[in-house]
Design a protein around this motif. Structure first.
Motif, PDB file in Angstrom:
ATOM      1  N   ASP A  29       0.750  -1.419  -0.091  1.00  0.00           N
ATOM      2  CA  ASP A  29       0.297  -0.219  -0.044  1.00  0.00           C
ATOM      3  C   ASP A  29       0.924   1.624   0.040  1.00  0.00           C
ATOM      4  N   PRO A  30       0.412   2.117  -0.244  1.00  0.00           N
ATOM      5  CA  PRO A  30       1.170   3.452  -0.410  1.00  0.00           C
ATOM      6  C   PRO A  30       1.908   4.281   0.304  1.00  0.00           C
ATOM      7  N   LEU A  31       0.847   3.682   2.215  1.00  0.00           N
ATOM      8  CA  LEU A  31       1.290   4.102   3.118  1.00  0.00           C
ATOM      9  C   LEU A  31       2.505   3.567   3.608  1.00  0.00           C
ATOM     10  N   GLU A  32       2.716   2.006   2.549  1.00  0.00           N
ATOM     11  CA  GLU A  32       4.038   1.828   3.521  1.00  0.00           C
ATOM     12  C   GLU A  32       5.112   1.925   2.403  1.00  0.00           C
ATOM     13  N   THR A  33       5.159   2.325   1.509  1.00  0.00           N
ATOM     14  CA  THR A  33       5.900   2.665   1.224  1.00  0.00           C
ATOM     15  C   THR A  33       6.358   4.472   0.815  1.00  0.00           C
ATOM     16  N   ALA A  34       5.402   4.941   1.163  1.00  0.00           N
ATOM     17  CA  ALA A  34       5.413   6.137   1.166  1.00  0.00           C
ATOM     18  C   ALA A  34       4.986   6.956   2.725  1.00  0.00           C
ATOM     19  N   PRO A  35       4.885   7.001   3.555  1.00  0.00           N
ATOM     20  CA  PRO A  35       4.467   7.644   5.222  1.00  0.00           C
ATOM     21  C   PRO A  35       4.618   8.368   4.924  1.00  0.00           C
ATOM     22  N   PRO A  36       3.321   9.623   5.221  1.00  0.00           N
ATOM     23  CA  PRO A  36       3.738  10.593   5.579  1.00  0.00           C
ATOM     24  C   PRO A  36       4.451  10.940   7.119  1.00  0.00           C
ATOM     25  N   PRO A  37       5.394  11.804   6.745  1.00  0.00           N
ATOM     26  CA  PRO A  37       6.431  12.857   7.339  1.00  0.00           C
ATOM     27  C   PRO A  37       6.007  13.215   8.381  1.00  0.00           C
ATOM     28  N   ALA A  38       5.019  13.520   8.854  1.00  0.00           N
ATOM     29  CA  ALA A  38       4.020  13.880  10.299  1.00  0.00           C
ATOM     30  C   ALA A  38       4.208  13.119  10.851  1.00  0.00           C
ATOM     31  N   PRO A  39       4.465  13.140  12.379  1.00  0.00           N
ATOM     32  CA  PRO A  39       3.570  12.193  13.550  1.00  0.00           C
ATOM     33  C   PRO A  39       1.799  11.721  13.667  1.00  0.00           C
ATOM     34  N   LEU A  40       1.432  10.677  13.542  1.00  0.00           N
ATOM     35  CA  LEU A  40       0.218  10.262  13.382  1.00  0.00           C
ATOM     36  C   LEU A  40      -0.143  10.352  15.050  1.00  0.00           C
ATOM     37  N   PRO A  41      -1.266  10.314  15.256  1.00  0.00           N
ATOM     38  CA  PRO A  41      -1.675  10.097  16.501  1.00  0.00           C
ATOM     39  C   PRO A  41      -2.281   8.480  16.679  1.00  0.00           C
ATOM     40  N   VAL A  42      -2.144   7.836  17.767  1.00  0.00           N
ATOM     41  CA  VAL A  42      -2.483   6.109  16.996  1.00  0.00           C
ATOM     42  C   VAL A  42      -2.994   5.838  18.728  1.00  0.00           C
ATOM     43  N   GLN A  43      -4.225   5.235  18.823  1.00  0.00           N
ATOM     44  CA  GLN A  43      -5.170   5.354  19.798  1.00  0.00           C
ATOM     45  C   GLN A  43      -5.462   4.215  20.618  1.00  0.00           C
ATOM     46  N   ALA A  44      -5.294   3.467  21.590  1.00  0.00           N
ATOM     47  CA  ALA A  44      -5.682   2.274  21.883  1.00  0.00           C
ATOM     48  C   ALA A  44      -6.593   2.048  23.208  1.00  0.00           C
ATOM     49  N   GLY A  45      -7.332   1.988  22.846  1.00  0.00           N
ATOM     50  CA  GLY A  45      -8.353   2.531  24.257  1.00  0.00           C
ATOM     51  C   GLY A  45      -8.325   3.596  24.557  1.00  0.00           C
ATOM     52  N   ALA A  46      -8.615   3.473  26.011  1.00  0.00           N
ATOM     53  CA  ALA A  46      -8.500   4.968  26.214  1.00  0.00           C
ATOM     54  C   ALA A  46      -7.039   6.008  25.929  1.00  0.00           C
ATOM     55  N   LEU A  47      -5.751   5.560  25.394  1.00  0.00           N
ATOM     56  CA  LEU A  47      -4.211   5.861  25.437  1.00  0.00           C
ATOM     57  C   LEU A  47      -4.402   6.523  23.903  1.00  0.00           C
ATOM     58  N   THR A  48      -3.734   7.420  23.736  1.00  0.00           N
ATOM     59  CA  THR A  48      -3.446   7.789  22.713  1.00  0.00           C
ATOM     60  C   THR A  48      -2.206   8.250  22.643  1.00  0.00           C
ATOM     61  N   ARG A  49      -1.451   7.698  21.471  1.00  0.00           N
ATOM     62  CA  ARG A  49      -0.153   8.354  21.425  1.00  0.00           C
ATOM     63  C   ARG A  49       0.842   8.634  19.951  1.00  0.00           C
ATOM     64  N   LEU A  50       1.063  10.202  19.468  1.00  0.00           N
ATOM     65  CA  LEU A  50       1.985  10.241  19.039  1.00  0.00           C
ATOM     66  C   LEU A  50       2.927   9.237  17.789  1.00  0.00           C
TER      67      LEU A  50
END
Length: 230
Positions: free
Chosen positions: A179-200
């Motif tokens: 997928d394009p996300l696997e070959t050229a991911p965006p340079p900026a950090p993205l939010p990742v959420q797992a339950g109530a936890l969110t990380r960049l």
């Protein structure tokens, strides 16, 4: 015709060529192969399990896997090869035994389309590829080529013994329709959420080196496809 070898029966072989003596001696069906027989056979394996059913570009990874398999299949038809195919979904394995010509490729395309439609409606967890690889060893005769279209996570360590056995007398290639996300991911950090936890987190492009090394030890080649070409 000159006899070339007596080998184990594979799905799609002509039952009229079963050798009674070898079958009785080994307890398993064996056939006579002749020098005039074609060595050009291709088995297509398309992975439609849940980890393949996503995409950020114009199509899902599973659709790209089906396109890749179909393209290779039509090229094989053009050179007169025999073809077989396997589709793997969360529901299990479906197969089209060896055959040749345009009607065979049409059967394969219909099977791939049908199984992909079923995969989109399945909520089950993804099984391993082991069953498909064992089935592949019965479908693909020695000397044949096998193409496996799957994702970077598609081959688990527990699949490797069956993959190694498949590759002992066949030319096996794993192709990754990325997928394009696997070959050229965006340079900026993205939010990742797992339950109530969110990380960049920053995504890194897929690196095939470790997987290629694993497969090389099994006599299997690897090709990563960044687009639908080829």
């Amino acid at each position: 015709m000159d006899l070339r070898e007596i080998r184990a029966f594979a799905e799609g072989d002509d039952a009229r060529r079963i050798d009674p003596s070898a079958t009785a001696r080994t307890g398993a069906p064996h056939i006579r192969a002749f020098h005039e027989d074609r060595d050009d056979t291709l088995l297509l394996i398309a992975d439609f399990r849940p980890p393949m059913l996503w995409g950020t570009g114009a199509s899902l990874r599973s659709v790209r896997a089906a396109r890749l398999a179909a393209r290779q299949g039509w090229e094989a038809v053009a050179r007169g090869a025999s073809l077989a195919a396997i589709a793997v979904t969360a529901e299990g394995v479906a197969a089209v035994p060896l055959g040749g010509g345009t009607p065979q490729m049409i059967r394969i395309c219909h099977m791939l389309a049908s199984r992909h439609d079923q995969a989109l409606g399945s909520g089950r967890e993804a099984p391993s590829l082991e069953e498909a690889l064992i089935r592949a060893a019965r479908l693909s005769p020695p000397g044949g080529a096998v193409l496996i279209a799957t994702g970077p996570e598609g081959l688990a360590p527990e699949d490797e013994p069956a993959l190694g056995r498949l590759a002992r007398r066949r030319r096996v290639q794993v192709v990754l329709p990325l997928d394009p996300l696997e070959t050229a991911p965006p340079p900026a950090p993205l939010p990742v959420q797992a339950g109530a936890l969110t990380r960049l987190a920053r995504l890194a492009p897929f690196n095939s080196a470790a997987l290629a090394q694993r497969l090389r030890a099994l006599n299997v080649s690897l090709k990563a496809m960044a687009d639908d070409a080829g």
